[in-house]
Design a protein around this motif. Sequence first.
Motif, short mmCIF file in Angstrom:
data_model
loop_
_atom_site.label_atom_id
_atom_site.label_comp_id
_atom_site.label_asym_id
_atom_site.label_seq_id
_atom_site.Cartn_x
_atom_site.Cartn_y
_atom_site.Cartn_z
N ALA A 27 -36.06 -1.11 81.32
CA ALA A 27 -34.56 -1.40 80.55
C ALA A 27 -34.01 -2.41 81.96
O ALA A 27 -34.40 -2.80 82.75
CB ALA A 27 -34.53 0.17 81.94
N VAL A 29 -30.52 -3.70 82.81
CA VAL A 29 -29.29 -3.51 83.37
C VAL A 29 -29.01 -4.21 83.82
O VAL A 29 -29.02 -5.16 84.66
CB VAL A 29 -29.34 -2.38 84.45
CG1 VAL A 29 -29.52 -0.87 84.34
CG2 VAL A 29 -29.85 -2.98 86.01
N ILE A 62 -26.94 3.53 74.91
CA ILE A 62 -28.60 3.75 75.23
C ILE A 62 -29.05 3.21 74.33
O ILE A 62 -28.75 3.62 73.02
CB ILE A 62 -28.89 4.89 75.92
CG1 ILE A 62 -28.39 4.51 77.14
CG2 ILE A 62 -30.46 4.36 76.61
CD1 ILE A 62 -28.90 6.41 77.86
N LEU A 76 -28.75 -1.10 77.82
CA LEU A 76 -28.15 -0.45 78.74
C LEU A 76 -26.76 -0.11 79.15
O LEU A 76 -26.57 -1.79 79.44
CB LEU A 76 -28.71 0.47 80.31
CG LEU A 76 -29.76 1.35 80.30
CD1 LEU A 76 -30.74 1.32 82.43
CD2 LEU A 76 -29.57 2.15 79.60
N ILE A 96 -26.19 6.27 82.04
CA ILE A 96 -26.74 6.02 82.58
C ILE A 96 -27.51 6.51 83.67
O ILE A 96 -29.47 6.52 83.18
CB ILE A 96 -26.86 4.14 83.33
CG1 ILE A 96 -25.83 3.85 81.77
CG2 ILE A 96 -27.34 3.96 83.84
CD1 ILE A 96 -25.03 2.54 82.75
N TYR A 99 -30.68 8.89 82.29
CA TYR A 99 -31.45 8.48 81.84
C TYR A 99 -32.88 7.94 82.58
O TYR A 99 -33.56 7.65 82.69
CB TYR A 99 -31.22 7.30 81.01
CG TYR A 99 -32.14 5.90 80.35
CD1 TYR A 99 -33.24 6.12 79.33
CD2 TYR A 99 -32.37 4.92 81.48
CE1 TYR A 99 -34.84 5.71 79.56
CE2 TYR A 99 -33.79 4.34 80.72
CZ TYR A 99 -34.52 4.71 79.61
OH TYR A 99 -35.10 3.94 79.71
#
Length: 193
Positions: A27, A29, A62, A76, A96, A99
């Motif tokens: 992921a 961010v 997402i 994200l 967020i 997830y």
Amino acid sequence: MIIKKSEFIISAVKPSQYPVDNKLEVAFVGRSNAGKSSLINALTNRKKLAKISSTPGKTRLINFFLINDEFYFVDLPGYGFAKVSKKEKEKWGHMIEMYLVDRPQLKKIVLLVDSRHKPTNEDVYMYEWIKYYGYEAIIVATKSDKLKKSEFQKSKKVIKDVLNIKDEDKFIFFSSVKKDGKEELINLLLEDI
């Protein structure tokens, strides 16, 4: 490993919409203007895989991208800068967090910070959150092409000090424009995946 194939799979707002094939996930961010979409496009050699906008906060869902038919990059929604309502920001935050907390396929989290600026309180919160939940953190200082050579060490020290980065965490400068740091970052992302 070389990224030979990348494709957009789905935009999701809730777990029932996530891919169900149990492939591992990495992921991304960061703040709304940290350059997540540009970084994903640079890593995959695709100019328009992840949507880029001059208006921060474009990513509101997402987004799952299948890489080499083996694992996912997950983009994200950004935090902090987007000009949206407080209610919308809370909704993004919940999406967020849902997830990040409940996704067993998630193996690594890449935290993007702008190399030209001191990390924000939200960046610090996100880094602490990543560590609290035991994820491997890879800190990427983006937009490094905008730094002078003499500014790199100062930028690295500020970011490491403000975030209180641990020794086991990875730190890398990256430029989506010049592709500086691309090979090193791909190697870090794909290690143990």
